[in-house]
Motif scaffolding. Structure first.
Motif, mmCIF file in Angstrom:
data_model
loop_
_atom_site.group_PDB
_atom_site.id
_atom_site.type_symbol
_atom_site.label_atom_id
_atom_site.label_comp_id
_atom_site.label_asym_id
_atom_site.label_seq_id
_atom_site.Cartn_x
_atom_site.Cartn_y
_atom_site.Cartn_z
ATOM 1 N N LYS A 5 -14.222 0.454 11.636
ATOM 2 C CA LYS A 5 -13.298 1.532 11.973
ATOM 3 C C LYS A 5 -12.921 1.518 13.448
ATOM 4 C CE LYS A 5 -14.605 4.610 8.250
ATOM 5 N NZ LYS A 5 -15.079 5.925 7.855
ATOM 6 N N LYS A 6 -13.864 1.125 14.286
ATOM 7 C CA LYS A 6 -13.619 1.117 15.725
ATOM 8 C C LYS A 6 -12.751 -0.069 16.144
ATOM 9 C CE LYS A 6 -15.939 1.138 20.182
ATOM 10 N NZ LYS A 6 -17.230 1.159 20.873
ATOM 11 N N TYR A 7 -13.063 -1.260 15.629
ATOM 12 C CA TYR A 7 -12.405 -2.468 16.099
ATOM 13 C C TYR A 7 -11.289 -2.978 15.197
ATOM 14 C CZ TYR A 7 -16.260 -2.588 19.372
ATOM 15 O OH TYR A 7 -17.153 -2.259 20.346
ATOM 16 N N CYS A 8 -11.236 -2.514 13.993
ATOM 17 C CA CYS A 8 -10.235 -2.998 13.032
ATOM 18 C C CYS A 8 -9.298 -1.878 12.622
ATOM 19 C CB CYS A 8 -10.920 -3.613 11.807
ATOM 20 S SG CYS A 8 -11.909 -5.052 12.172
ATOM 21 N N ARG A 9 -8.662 -1.284 13.609
ATOM 22 C CA ARG A 9 -7.705 -0.209 13.318
ATOM 23 C C ARG A 9 -6.439 -0.806 12.719
ATOM 24 N NH1 ARG A 9 -8.364 1.953 18.968
ATOM 25 N NH2 ARG A 9 -6.331 0.992 19.115
ATOM 26 N N LEU A 10 -5.986 -0.182 11.643
ATOM 27 C CA LEU A 10 -4.799 -0.648 10.921
ATOM 28 C C LEU A 10 -3.655 0.335 11.118
ATOM 29 C CD1 LEU A 10 -6.821 -1.215 7.706
ATOM 30 C CD2 LEU A 10 -5.695 -3.071 8.885
ATOM 31 N N ASP A 11 -2.427 -0.185 11.254
ATOM 32 C CA ASP A 11 -1.302 0.732 11.219
ATOM 33 C C ASP A 11 -1.052 1.091 9.748
ATOM 34 O OD1 ASP A 11 0.261 -1.314 10.093
ATOM 35 O OD2 ASP A 11 1.487 -1.611 11.875
ATOM 36 N N ILE A 12 -0.167 2.010 9.493
ATOM 37 C CA ILE A 12 0.037 2.534 8.138
ATOM 38 C C ILE A 12 0.488 1.447 7.164
ATOM 39 C CG2 ILE A 12 1.424 4.130 6.737
ATOM 40 C CD1 ILE A 12 1.369 6.018 9.183
ATOM 41 N N GLU A 13 1.429 0.602 7.595
ATOM 42 C CA GLU A 13 1.924 -0.463 6.731
ATOM 43 C C GLU A 13 0.817 -1.462 6.395
ATOM 44 O OE1 GLU A 13 5.519 -2.389 8.041
ATOM 45 O OE2 GLU A 13 6.290 -0.514 8.827
ATOM 46 N N ALA A 14 -0.001 -1.795 7.375
ATOM 47 C CA ALA A 14 -1.110 -2.736 7.160
ATOM 48 C C ALA A 14 -2.117 -2.151 6.179
ATOM 49 C CB ALA A 14 -1.788 -3.068 8.484
#
Length: 71
Positions: A5-14
């Motif tokens: 959650k800290k290092y692998c933040r995704l944008d909404i589309e991703a």
């Protein structure tokens, strides 16, 4: 899981693309994590703070030729 959650933040589309791939390919949790890590690496190479849909799409292309995801 906190590190993801800290290092692998995704944008909404991703997030939507990864969720659809997870369901469509019947991915295991391990496969999901590998795609996420590969996507993070691709994003790092592009100096992107967040993982974007194109990073997920590229990571999904690195699956075995027989159609199954990396395990």
């Amino acid at each position: 899981m906190k590190a993801y959650k800290k290092y692998c933040r995704l944008d909404i589309e991703a997030e939507k693309l990864l969720e659809n791939a997870y369901k469509s390919f019947n991915m295991t949790t391990r496969s999901y994590a590998k795609i996420l890590k590969i996507s993070r690496t691709i994003a790092d190479l592009e100096e992107s703070e967040d993982i974007k849909a194109n990073h997920i799409a590229e990571a999904l292309q690195y699956r075995k030729l027989d159609g199954t995801l990396l395990r």
